[in-house]
Write a protein that holds these residues in place. Structure first.
Motif, PDB file in Angstrom:
ATOM      1  N   ARG A   2       0.836  -1.207   0.000  1.00  0.00           N
ATOM      2  CA  ARG A   2       0.000   0.000   0.000  1.00  0.00           C
ATOM      3  C   ARG A   2       0.866   1.249   0.000  1.00  0.00           C
ATOM      4  NH1 ARG A   2      -2.037   3.917   3.052  1.00  0.00           N
ATOM      5  NH2 ARG A   2      -4.129   4.630   2.601  1.00  0.00           N
ATOM      6  N   SER A  39      -4.133   5.258  -8.396  1.00  0.00           N
ATOM      7  CA  SER A  39      -5.074   5.692  -7.359  1.00  0.00           C
ATOM      8  C   SER A  39      -6.197   4.677  -7.175  1.00  0.00           C
ATOM      9  CB  SER A  39      -5.661   7.058  -7.714  1.00  0.00           C
ATOM     10  OG  SER A  39      -4.655   8.040  -7.725  1.00  0.00           O
ATOM     11  N   LEU A  43      -6.931   2.627  -3.882  1.00  0.00           N
ATOM     12  CA  LEU A  43      -8.270   2.617  -3.288  1.00  0.00           C
ATOM     13  C   LEU A  43      -8.722   1.189  -3.001  1.00  0.00           C
ATOM     14  CD1 LEU A  43     -10.607   4.565  -2.547  1.00  0.00           C
ATOM     15  CD2 LEU A  43     -11.529   4.129  -4.815  1.00  0.00           C
ATOM     16  N   LYS A  44      -8.388   0.278  -3.901  1.00  0.00           N
ATOM     17  CA  LYS A  44      -8.767  -1.126  -3.717  1.00  0.00           C
ATOM     18  C   LYS A  44      -7.983  -1.772  -2.564  1.00  0.00           C
ATOM     19  CE  LYS A  44      -9.201  -5.430  -6.227  1.00  0.00           C
ATOM     20  NZ  LYS A  44      -8.985  -6.143  -7.488  1.00  0.00           N
ATOM     21  N   LYS A  45      -6.713  -1.421  -2.405  1.00  0.00           N
ATOM     22  CA  LYS A  45      -5.877  -2.013  -1.368  1.00  0.00           C
ATOM     23  C   LYS A  45      -6.078  -1.385   0.012  1.00  0.00           C
ATOM     24  CE  LYS A  45      -3.325  -4.843  -3.840  1.00  0.00           C
ATOM     25  NZ  LYS A  45      -3.281  -6.269  -3.615  1.00  0.00           N
ATOM     26  N   SER A  46      -6.734  -0.240   0.076  1.00  0.00           N
ATOM     27  CA  SER A  46      -6.874   0.478   1.343  1.00  0.00           C
ATOM     28  C   SER A  46      -8.060  -0.034   2.149  1.00  0.00           C
ATOM     29  CB  SER A  46      -7.069   1.977   1.081  1.00  0.00           C
ATOM     30  OG  SER A  46      -5.962   2.506   0.420  1.00  0.00           O
ATOM     31  N   ASP A  48     -11.197   0.732   4.937  1.00  0.00           N
ATOM     32  CA  ASP A  48     -12.245   1.757   4.907  1.00  0.00           C
ATOM     33  C   ASP A  48     -11.781   3.084   5.499  1.00  0.00           C
ATOM     34  OD1 ASP A  48     -14.063   0.105   3.666  1.00  0.00           O
ATOM     35  OD2 ASP A  48     -14.953  -0.597   5.545  1.00  0.00           O
ATOM     36  N   GLN A  50      -8.809   4.263   5.450  1.00  0.00           N
ATOM     37  CA  GLN A  50      -7.677   4.805   4.693  1.00  0.00           C
ATOM     38  C   GLN A  50      -8.052   5.237   3.276  1.00  0.00           C
ATOM     39  OE1 GLN A  50      -5.152   1.371   4.870  1.00  0.00           O
ATOM     40  NE2 GLN A  50      -4.133   2.052   6.742  1.00  0.00           N
ATOM     41  N   LYS A  51      -9.312   5.317   2.954  1.00  0.00           N
ATOM     42  CA  LYS A  51      -9.722   5.588   1.578  1.00  0.00           C
ATOM     43  C   LYS A  51      -9.858   7.074   1.250  1.00  0.00           C
ATOM     44  CE  LYS A  51     -11.792   1.211   0.584  1.00  0.00           C
ATOM     45  NZ  LYS A  51     -12.807   0.488  -0.119  1.00  0.00           N
ATOM     46  N   GLN A  52      -9.588   7.951   2.195  1.00  0.00           N
ATOM     47  CA  GLN A  52      -9.747   9.388   1.954  1.00  0.00           C
ATOM     48  C   GLN A  52      -8.703   9.914   0.965  1.00  0.00           C
ATOM     49  OE1 GLN A  52     -12.296  11.069   3.160  1.00  0.00           O
ATOM     50  NE2 GLN A  52     -11.688  12.967   2.169  1.00  0.00           N
ATOM     51  N   PRO A  54      -6.786   8.273  -1.366  1.00  0.00           N
ATOM     52  CA  PRO A  54      -6.975   7.829  -2.754  1.00  0.00           C
ATOM     53  C   PRO A  54      -8.129   8.549  -3.458  1.00  0.00           C
ATOM     54  CG  PRO A  54      -6.675   5.934  -1.345  1.00  0.00           C
ATOM     55  CD  PRO A  54      -6.780   7.120  -0.454  1.00  0.00           C
ATOM     56  N   LYS A  55      -9.176   8.864  -2.727  1.00  0.00           N
ATOM     57  CA  LYS A  55     -10.296   9.601  -3.316  1.00  0.00           C
ATOM     58  C   LYS A  55      -9.877  11.022  -3.694  1.00  0.00           C
ATOM     59  CE  LYS A  55     -13.976   7.065  -0.991  1.00  0.00           C
ATOM     60  NZ  LYS A  55     -15.081   7.133  -0.011  1.00  0.00           N
TER      61      LYS A  55
END
Length: 108
Positions: A2, A39, A43-46, A48, A50-52, A54-55
């Motif tokens: 990640r 990205s 997002l797929k590897k992060s 919930d 930790q998804k801020q 990548p977004k």
């Protein structure tokens, strides 16, 4: 894994911003595409929580993509003949010829 994806996604996002600002036309889509790809992988590897980031990276690359697309479609590159410059060139040549002629007459 990640952390590597995070570094690569940030790197390509920064490159996408730089390429979008430079007049490189559609070449800027290369780092934009790679930034979107990394990205999405991030997002797929992060998890919930930790998804801020990548977004945010995706949003920035989409904005850069829209900016490049807008520049490509809306700004027209036109070559205009500069008649004033052409006239100056002709006058300069004529002046140079006159100076040479006066120098030749002086030497005779």
């Amino acid at each position: 894994m990640r952390k590597t994806l995070l570094v690569v996604a940030i790197l390509f996002t920064l490159l996408a911003i730089v390429f979008a600002l430079l007049p490189l036309d559609t070449i800027a889509f290369l780092p934009i595409g790679l930034a979107v790809l990394f990205s999405l992988l991030l997002l797929k590897k992060s998890a919930d929580k930790q998804k801020q980031l990548p977004k945010i990276l995706l949003l920035v690359t989409v904005i850069a993509s829209a900016f490049v697309l807008g520049k490509t479609l809306l700004i027209k590159d036109e070559v205009i003949q500069d008649t004033k410059f052409e006239q100056q060139k002709i006058e300069t040549k004529q002046e140079a010829k006159q100076e040479l002629e006066t120098l030749e007459k002086d030497l005779e």
